[in-house]
Design a protein around this motif. Sequence first.
Motif, PDB file in Angstrom:
ATOM      1  N   PHE A  81       0.809  -1.202   0.000  1.00 22.72           N
ATOM      2  CA  PHE A  81       0.000   0.000   0.000  1.00 22.72           C
ATOM      3  C   PHE A  81       0.853   1.268   0.000  1.00 22.72           C
ATOM      4  CE2 PHE A  81      -2.585  -3.087   2.668  1.00 22.72           C
ATOM      5  CZ  PHE A  81      -3.259  -3.580   1.574  1.00 22.72           C
ATOM      6  N   GLY A  82       1.900   1.278   0.810  1.00 23.57           N
ATOM      7  CA  GLY A  82       2.725   2.469   0.893  1.00 23.57           C
ATOM      8  C   GLY A  82       3.734   2.595  -0.231  1.00 23.57           C
ATOM      9  N   VAL A  83       4.628   1.615  -0.324  1.00 22.41           N
ATOM     10  CA  VAL A  83       5.706   1.677  -1.326  1.00 22.41           C
ATOM     11  C   VAL A  83       5.127   1.741  -2.735  1.00 22.41           C
ATOM     12  CG1 VAL A  83       7.669   0.434  -2.316  1.00 22.41           C
ATOM     13  CG2 VAL A  83       7.364   0.521   0.167  1.00 22.41           C
ATOM     14  N   PHE A  84       4.193   0.845  -3.035  1.00 22.07           N
ATOM     15  CA  PHE A  84       3.630   0.791  -4.386  1.00 22.07           C
ATOM     16  C   PHE A  84       2.914   2.081  -4.741  1.00 22.07           C
ATOM     17  CE2 PHE A  84      -0.083  -0.363  -7.094  1.00 22.07           C
ATOM     18  CZ  PHE A  84       0.620  -0.594  -8.261  1.00 22.07           C
ATOM     19  N   SER A  85       2.020   2.537  -3.875  1.00 19.29           N
ATOM     20  CA  SER A  85       1.206   3.715  -4.186  1.00 19.29           C
ATOM     21  C   SER A  85       2.067   4.972  -4.276  1.00 19.29           C
ATOM     22  CB  SER A  85       0.124   3.884  -3.113  1.00 19.29           C
ATOM     23  OG  SER A  85      -0.633   5.048  -3.345  1.00 19.29           O
ATOM     24  N   VAL A  86       2.901   5.209  -3.278  1.00 18.38           N
ATOM     25  CA  VAL A  86       3.680   6.448  -3.248  1.00 18.38           C
ATOM     26  C   VAL A  86       4.699   6.481  -4.379  1.00 18.38           C
ATOM     27  CG1 VAL A  86       5.320   7.810  -1.907  1.00 18.38           C
ATOM     28  CG2 VAL A  86       3.348   6.776  -0.776  1.00 18.38           C
TER      29      VAL A  86
END
Length: 326
Positions: A81-86
């Motif tokens: 959720f964090g690494v991929f999205s950001v």
Amino acid sequence: MSRRQRIAGTAALLLATSGWGSLFLVSKGVLHHVEPVWFTLIRYTLSALLFVLLVLPRGAAPWRKLRRHAGPLALRGAAGFGVFSVMLLVGLAHSVPSHGAVIIATTPMTTQIVRWLLDGVRPTRTTLLTSALALLGVATVSGLLTGSAGSSAGASTLLGDAIAFGGTLGWVWYTRGTTRFPELDVIEYTALTVLASWPVLLAAAVGASLLGWSAVPSMEGLRLSWHALLFVGVVPSAISVLAFNYGVRALGAVTGTAFLNFVPVSAQLMSAAMGRLPTAGEAAGMVMEIAALLIHTASSRKASAAAAAPIALPQQNYRTCGATPS
């Protein structure tokens, strides 16, 4: 695997990729008011609230599992959720949307390579060919092959493309986690990874703002974009993730990630529904995408049927051994 499970898994993956296709259309305006790291935190804050409502009727069992696996679940959620999205959003800020579509379409092949390296499972020739066909279709849809997707004159997109590609590795690692926690069902894995990683996303957003890397969204920006934020928090960030994890659990990570190639196709179809008809190149690319998915699904079904076929054992001739059957 039963026919009903295959149909349900396929429908879930189509639902997931359609929701993510809408994400590109809806998020475009939001990014003018909310920067990527805060956008990611807000969307998964909304989805976390929804997942809490889903796990509350299950009593204390999910919360015990969350405490038992808090660290690993937080890492998986932060990656997915964090690494991929950001990283995807930051990469697109330094590149062009068509490149982002192609990079997302490399995820199935990246999954195959990671699985080959870590698990020793060599991809089949059909899988490699359908992945290549899907990638060609995405490149055609995005306009890379026709030269209509150029960036500003002389500007290199290498850095942005590399950042976006690094983000897809986070989603690959998150997807692999669905089989690492067999005691968690689809709802639990999805909900608990979101809840466990939420403090990590909060710390990342606050830290980025304190370091001057990202601006805290203003109240005016939130007022102008709250409708889109609510939609993104419920549909692409909750329903689509839940549907994708169900499809992966039913059909496997390889088939699940293959459906990611449908994301740009779904975005094109939604654009057409909004009045923007696809060009001839975009239509040809969508045909290639759909053909690749159909071939891949049919090949997976054939392989599953062959694996499930009963193996006929040779009958023992007990009389010739001087024994009688018991």
